[in-house]
Design a protein around this motif. Structure first.
Motif, PDB file in Angstrom:
ATOM      1  N   VAL A   1     -42.099  17.730 -42.035  1.00  0.00           N
ATOM      2  CA  VAL A   1     -42.954  16.553 -41.524  1.00  0.00           C
ATOM      3  C   VAL A   1     -44.234  16.746 -41.872  1.00  0.00           C
ATOM      4  O   VAL A   1     -45.162  16.321 -42.203  1.00  0.00           O
ATOM      5  CB  VAL A   1     -42.647  15.853 -40.704  1.00  0.00           C
ATOM      6  CG1 VAL A   1     -43.396  14.884 -40.451  1.00  0.00           C
ATOM      7  CG2 VAL A   1     -40.524  15.135 -40.671  1.00  0.00           C
ATOM      8  N   ALA A   2     -44.742  17.892 -41.226  1.00  0.00           N
ATOM      9  CA  ALA A   2     -46.522  18.075 -41.689  1.00  0.00           C
ATOM     10  C   ALA A   2     -46.519  18.954 -42.286  1.00  0.00           C
ATOM     11  O   ALA A   2     -47.754  18.213 -42.881  1.00  0.00           O
ATOM     12  CB  ALA A   2     -46.268  19.333 -40.350  1.00  0.00           C
TER      13      ALA A   2
ATOM     14  N   ALA B   1     -46.353  25.773 -39.239  1.00  0.00           N
ATOM     15  CA  ALA B   1     -46.663  24.421 -39.227  1.00  0.00           C
ATOM     16  C   ALA B   1     -47.472  23.671 -37.881  1.00  0.00           C
ATOM     17  O   ALA B   1     -49.067  22.951 -38.129  1.00  0.00           O
ATOM     18  CB  ALA B   1     -45.712  23.066 -39.093  1.00  0.00           C
ATOM     19  N   LYS B   2     -47.327  24.308 -37.033  1.00  0.00           N
ATOM     20  CA  LYS B   2     -48.504  24.040 -35.650  1.00  0.00           C
ATOM     21  C   LYS B   2     -50.048  25.096 -35.923  1.00  0.00           C
ATOM     22  O   LYS B   2     -50.550  24.300 -35.617  1.00  0.00           O
ATOM     23  CB  LYS B   2     -47.919  25.011 -34.226  1.00  0.00           C
ATOM     24  CG  LYS B   2     -47.017  23.920 -33.651  1.00  0.00           C
ATOM     25  CD  LYS B   2     -46.094  24.473 -32.392  1.00  0.00           C
ATOM     26  CE  LYS B   2     -44.618  23.912 -31.853  1.00  0.00           C
ATOM     27  NZ  LYS B   2     -44.760  24.485 -30.628  1.00  0.00           N
ATOM     28  N   CYS B   3     -49.856  25.423 -36.395  1.00  0.00           N
ATOM     29  CA  CYS B   3     -51.841  26.817 -36.469  1.00  0.00           C
ATOM     30  C   CYS B   3     -52.016  25.992 -37.601  1.00  0.00           C
ATOM     31  O   CYS B   3     -53.039  26.142 -37.458  1.00  0.00           O
ATOM     32  CB  CYS B   3     -50.923  28.130 -37.742  1.00  0.00           C
ATOM     33  SG  CYS B   3     -49.875  29.167 -35.843  1.00  0.00           S
ATOM     34  N   PHE B   4     -51.081  24.949 -38.752  1.00  0.00           N
ATOM     35  CA  PHE B   4     -52.110  24.806 -40.021  1.00  0.00           C
ATOM     36  C   PHE B   4     -52.804  22.945 -40.247  1.00  0.00           C
ATOM     37  O   PHE B   4     -52.703  22.882 -40.532  1.00  0.00           O
ATOM     38  CB  PHE B   4     -52.376  25.245 -41.191  1.00  0.00           C
ATOM     39  CG  PHE B   4     -52.193  26.780 -41.285  1.00  0.00           C
ATOM     40  CD1 PHE B   4     -53.688  27.134 -41.481  1.00  0.00           C
ATOM     41  CD2 PHE B   4     -50.891  28.053 -40.885  1.00  0.00           C
ATOM     42  CE1 PHE B   4     -53.907  28.314 -41.605  1.00  0.00           C
ATOM     43  CE2 PHE B   4     -51.535  29.335 -40.883  1.00  0.00           C
ATOM     44  CZ  PHE B   4     -52.965  29.616 -41.428  1.00  0.00           C
TER      45      PHE B   4
ATOM     46  N   ALA C   1     -36.918  21.394 -35.225  1.00  0.00           N
ATOM     47  CA  ALA C   1     -38.197  22.240 -35.695  1.00  0.00           C
ATOM     48  C   ALA C   1     -38.115  22.394 -37.202  1.00  0.00           C
ATOM     49  O   ALA C   1     -39.596  22.196 -37.355  1.00  0.00           O
ATOM     50  CB  ALA C   1     -37.701  23.566 -34.913  1.00  0.00           C
ATOM     51  N   LEU C   2     -36.980  22.584 -37.909  1.00  0.00           N
ATOM     52  CA  LEU C   2     -37.506  22.460 -39.140  1.00  0.00           C
ATOM     53  C   LEU C   2     -38.272  21.268 -39.988  1.00  0.00           C
ATOM     54  O   LEU C   2     -38.829  21.415 -40.217  1.00  0.00           O
ATOM     55  CB  LEU C   2     -36.472  22.535 -39.907  1.00  0.00           C
ATOM     56  CG  LEU C   2     -35.867  24.614 -40.125  1.00  0.00           C
ATOM     57  CD1 LEU C   2     -34.291  24.607 -40.178  1.00  0.00           C
ATOM     58  CD2 LEU C   2     -36.827  25.537 -40.906  1.00  0.00           C
ATOM     59  N   ALA C   3     -37.555  20.405 -38.796  1.00  0.00           N
ATOM     60  CA  ALA C   3     -37.737  18.776 -39.882  1.00  0.00           C
ATOM     61  C   ALA C   3     -38.835  18.094 -38.978  1.00  0.00           C
ATOM     62  O   ALA C   3     -40.019  17.738 -39.963  1.00  0.00           O
ATOM     63  CB  ALA C   3     -36.970  17.568 -38.382  1.00  0.00           C
ATOM     64  N   THR C   4     -39.634  19.036 -37.995  1.00  0.00           N
ATOM     65  CA  THR C   4     -40.887  18.853 -37.730  1.00  0.00           C
ATOM     66  C   THR C   4     -41.860  19.603 -38.300  1.00  0.00           C
ATOM     67  O   THR C   4     -42.950  18.785 -38.723  1.00  0.00           O
ATOM     68  CB  THR C   4     -41.289  19.309 -36.399  1.00  0.00           C
ATOM     69  OG1 THR C   4     -40.494  18.296 -34.876  1.00  0.00           O
ATOM     70  CG2 THR C   4     -42.780  18.636 -35.530  1.00  0.00           C
ATOM     71  N   ALA C   5     -41.648  20.602 -38.628  1.00  0.00           N
ATOM     72  CA  ALA C   5     -42.543  21.679 -39.772  1.00  0.00           C
ATOM     73  C   ALA C   5     -42.652  21.313 -41.363  1.00  0.00           C
ATOM     74  O   ALA C   5     -43.627  20.493 -41.994  1.00  0.00           O
ATOM     75  CB  ALA C   5     -41.782  22.934 -39.663  1.00  0.00           C
TER      76      ALA C   5
ATOM     77  N   GLY D   1     -55.552  16.539 -35.348  1.00  0.00           N
ATOM     78  CA  GLY D   1     -54.734  15.155 -35.053  1.00  0.00           C
ATOM     79  C   GLY D   1     -53.753  14.750 -34.741  1.00  0.00           C
ATOM     80  O   GLY D   1     -52.907  14.222 -34.010  1.00  0.00           O
ATOM     81  N   GLY D   2     -52.778  16.144 -34.603  1.00  0.00           N
ATOM     82  CA  GLY D   2     -51.602  16.411 -33.835  1.00  0.00           C
ATOM     83  C   GLY D   2     -50.719  16.921 -35.794  1.00  0.00           C
ATOM     84  O   GLY D   2     -50.627  17.171 -36.987  1.00  0.00           O
ATOM     85  N   ILE D   3     -49.347  17.531 -34.779  1.00  0.00           N
ATOM     86  CA  ILE D   3     -48.076  18.547 -36.295  1.00  0.00           C
ATOM     87  C   ILE D   3     -48.208  17.200 -37.300  1.00  0.00           C
ATOM     88  O   ILE D   3     -47.431  17.545 -38.458  1.00  0.00           O
ATOM     89  CB  ILE D   3     -46.915  18.557 -35.458  1.00  0.00           C
ATOM     90  CG1 ILE D   3     -46.333  19.968 -36.704  1.00  0.00           C
ATOM     91  CG2 ILE D   3     -45.881  17.555 -35.091  1.00  0.00           C
ATOM     92  CD1 ILE D   3     -46.163  20.497 -35.873  1.00  0.00           C
ATOM     93  N   GLU D   4     -47.513  15.840 -36.901  1.00  0.00           N
ATOM     94  CA  GLU D   4     -47.528  14.666 -37.799  1.00  0.00           C
ATOM     95  C   GLU D   4     -48.626  14.105 -38.453  1.00  0.00           C
ATOM     96  O   GLU D   4     -48.336  13.416 -39.231  1.00  0.00           O
ATOM     97  CB  GLU D   4     -46.662  13.938 -36.920  1.00  0.00           C
ATOM     98  CG  GLU D   4     -45.315  14.325 -36.484  1.00  0.00           C
ATOM     99  CD  GLU D   4     -44.189  14.085 -35.446  1.00  0.00           C
ATOM    100  OE1 GLU D   4     -44.240  12.226 -36.032  1.00  0.00           O
ATOM    101  OE2 GLU D   4     -43.022  14.768 -35.847  1.00  0.00           O
ATOM    102  N   ALA D   5     -50.117  14.084 -37.690  1.00  0.00           N
ATOM    103  CA  ALA D   5     -50.780  13.356 -38.949  1.00  0.00           C
ATOM    104  C   ALA D   5     -51.545  13.675 -40.135  1.00  0.00           C
ATOM    105  O   ALA D   5     -51.104  15.250 -40.523  1.00  0.00           O
ATOM    106  CB  ALA D   5     -52.714  13.600 -37.402  1.00  0.00           C
ATOM    107  N   ARG D   6     -51.514  13.578 -41.287  1.00  0.00           N
ATOM    108  CA  ARG D   6     -52.213  13.133 -42.143  1.00  0.00           C
ATOM    109  C   ARG D   6     -53.651  14.614 -42.193  1.00  0.00           C
ATOM    110  O   ARG D   6     -54.204  14.030 -41.974  1.00  0.00           O
ATOM    111  CB  ARG D   6     -51.820  11.653 -42.980  1.00  0.00           C
ATOM    112  CG  ARG D   6     -52.945  12.779 -44.552  1.00  0.00           C
ATOM    113  CD  ARG D   6     -52.400  10.689 -45.455  1.00  0.00           C
ATOM    114  NE  ARG D   6     -51.229  10.826 -45.780  1.00  0.00           N
ATOM    115  CZ  ARG D   6     -49.829  11.184 -45.714  1.00  0.00           C
ATOM    116  NH1 ARG D   6     -50.575  12.229 -46.721  1.00  0.00           N
ATOM    117  NH2 ARG D   6     -49.112  11.005 -45.990  1.00  0.00           N
TER     118      ARG D   6
END
Length: 441
Positions: free
Chosen positions: A415-416, A364-367, A409-413, A371-376
């Motif tokens: 969400v992205a 998720a961080k790579c792609f 970590a999974l929730a963050t990924a 604007g950030g991992i939670e940005a659309r």
């Protein structure tokens, strides 16, 4: 008569001295026989030789026999799948009997030496524990005695003897927790002071073994590492790939960052990048990421190399995590991830829960959008979107097995991933339910 008694006593003493001299002459003969048979490369013949001489061995003989048995055991060819084992069950039993006899005899000899306060041969101590570690053999009484004697006579060890002993106790810790139950922690602490005071006397190979041993034993000695790191610098340009990997792994485990040392290692690693084995490449990438050390040339070379390297599931997870931590938005990182993530999906059933969470978050961080991992942002590339869909049922089914940090970590990924327009409500719902169930009431 007194004269007769005196003659008898003298003759008895002379005979006793003769027996002792004969026995002393026997020890070198035993050693030469052990070495000669071992050099022939026949493990079964060596075991038979050891059994025949065992009752007459002294401590040096015992340590030589154990050392040669260990070296030959490791070097012995193993049958490939579909082939019959070259040795019979009786031969395997002989090998085991020889080892058991050596361990029992060495334990008794060390105990006798310790109680008599005799000065032991440190090479014998080092060879014994090295052999046991190499053959993954643990004997609590023997190792406790060896650790006590090693501590008492620490200053008498030669550099290579000491480094081999430290390596052995650390290695044994992975087999039977020997580093924690056999008095070895005190030995490690004293050895740290000794190495720090005499670091210039240790070869590069010895220093590599020592830093690996401290890391494997979980004993952090930052001051020692700093001194050792400086002494290693001259040899890095010609270091072998395994030495580079072991240094990196040790410094990474102990959280000790040395920019100059790692800069030289990175340059050397680029030069030998095609010679690095999978675990060596993984260890160097993992350590540089763990210590937040970035070297552009190594990053590019390693990112390219891993795409053509056969990696196990755990190695894949470590490499992906390293890329995601180091420079996730780098074009080379994204290109490499596109090659690796489908392999991760194929190996999902071999990944541990934490590894699965780490891989998912790194992806998720790579792609994620700039604007950030939670940005659309834009939709993930097809292989990446497929990976998130493949992982979804696993995450839902096994949510209870993830630790708290992995759940986060999974929730963050996810969400992205959802921010790209994909629907992952089932995953996010399962993670939310699991988090709620764990919340204190």
């Amino acid at each position: 008569s007194c004269f007769g008694d005196g003659v008898g006593a003298a003759v008895g003493a002379q005979k006793a001295r003769g027996k002792k001299a004969t026995k002393r002459a026997t020890f070198p003969h035993i050693n030469s026989q052990i070495v000669s048979v071992a050099n022939a490369g026949n493990l079964d013949a060596l075991a038979a030789t050891i059994e025949s001489f065992l009752p007459d061995m002294n401590l040096v003989n015992l340590s030589t026999a154990m050392h040669r048995l260990a070296k030959l055991s490791v070097a012995a060819p193993r049958p490939q799948r579909g082939q019959r084992a070259p040795r019979s069950p009786a031969a395997s039993g002989r090998h085991l009997r020889a080892l058991e006899g050596l361990v029992a005899a060495a334990s008794a000899a060390l105990f006798k030496s310790e109680t008599s306060r005799a000065q032991p041969q440190c090479q014998a101590l080092s060879n014994i524990v090295w052999s046991m570690a190499t053959m993954q053999c643990t004997d609590e009484q023997l190792l406790e005695t060896a650790a006590r004697m090693s501590l008492r006579h620490l200053s008498s060890f030669k550099p290579f003897e000491l480094s081999a002993a430290l390596w052995a106790f650390a290695k044994l810790g992975a087999v039977g927790q020997a580093s924690t139950v056999c008095g070895a922690p005190e030995f490690f602490q004293a050895a740290a002071e000794h190495v720090s005071a005499n670091v210039e006397h240790f070869s590069f190979r010895c220093l590599v073994m020592i830093v690996w041993a401290f890391a494997a034993a979980g004993i952090r000695q930052e001051a020692v590492l700093q001194k050792v790191g400086k002494c290693m610098l001259h040899a890095i340009p010609t270091a072998q790939s395994q030495e580079l990997a072991n240094i990196c792994w040790a410094f990474g485990v102990m959280g000790c960052r040395d920019n100059r040392l790692f800069g030289d290692i990175a340059r050397r690693a680029v030069h030998v990048i095609n010679d690095l084995k999978a675990q060596e490449l993984t260890n160097i990438m993992w350590a540089t990421a763990t210590l937040d050390f970035y070297h552009e040339d190594f990053f590019l070379a390693s990112a390219k190399a891993v795409t053509t390297t056969l990696l196990s599931a755990s190695q894949l997870a470590a490499v992906v995590w390293s890329i995601g931590r180091c420079r996730p938005q780098h074009p080379a990182a994204r290109s490499t991830m596109l090659a690796l993530i489908p392999r991760c999906a194929d190996a999902v059933d071999q990944l541990r829960p934490q590894e699965l969470a780490n891989v998912t978050l790194a992806t998720a961080k790579c792609f994620a959008s700039d604007g950030g991992i939670e940005a659309r942002g834009q939709a993930f590339p097809t292989p990446i979107a497929k990976f998130f869909r493949t992982m979804a049922p696993w995450v839902v089914s096994y949510a209870r097995y993830f630790c708290d940090s992995s759940l986060a970590a999974l929730a963050t990924a996810y969400v992205a991933a959802s921010a790209t327009g994909a629907s992952h409500d089932d995953v996010l719902g399962a993670l939310a339910c699991e988090a709620t169930a764990r919340a204190p009431r």
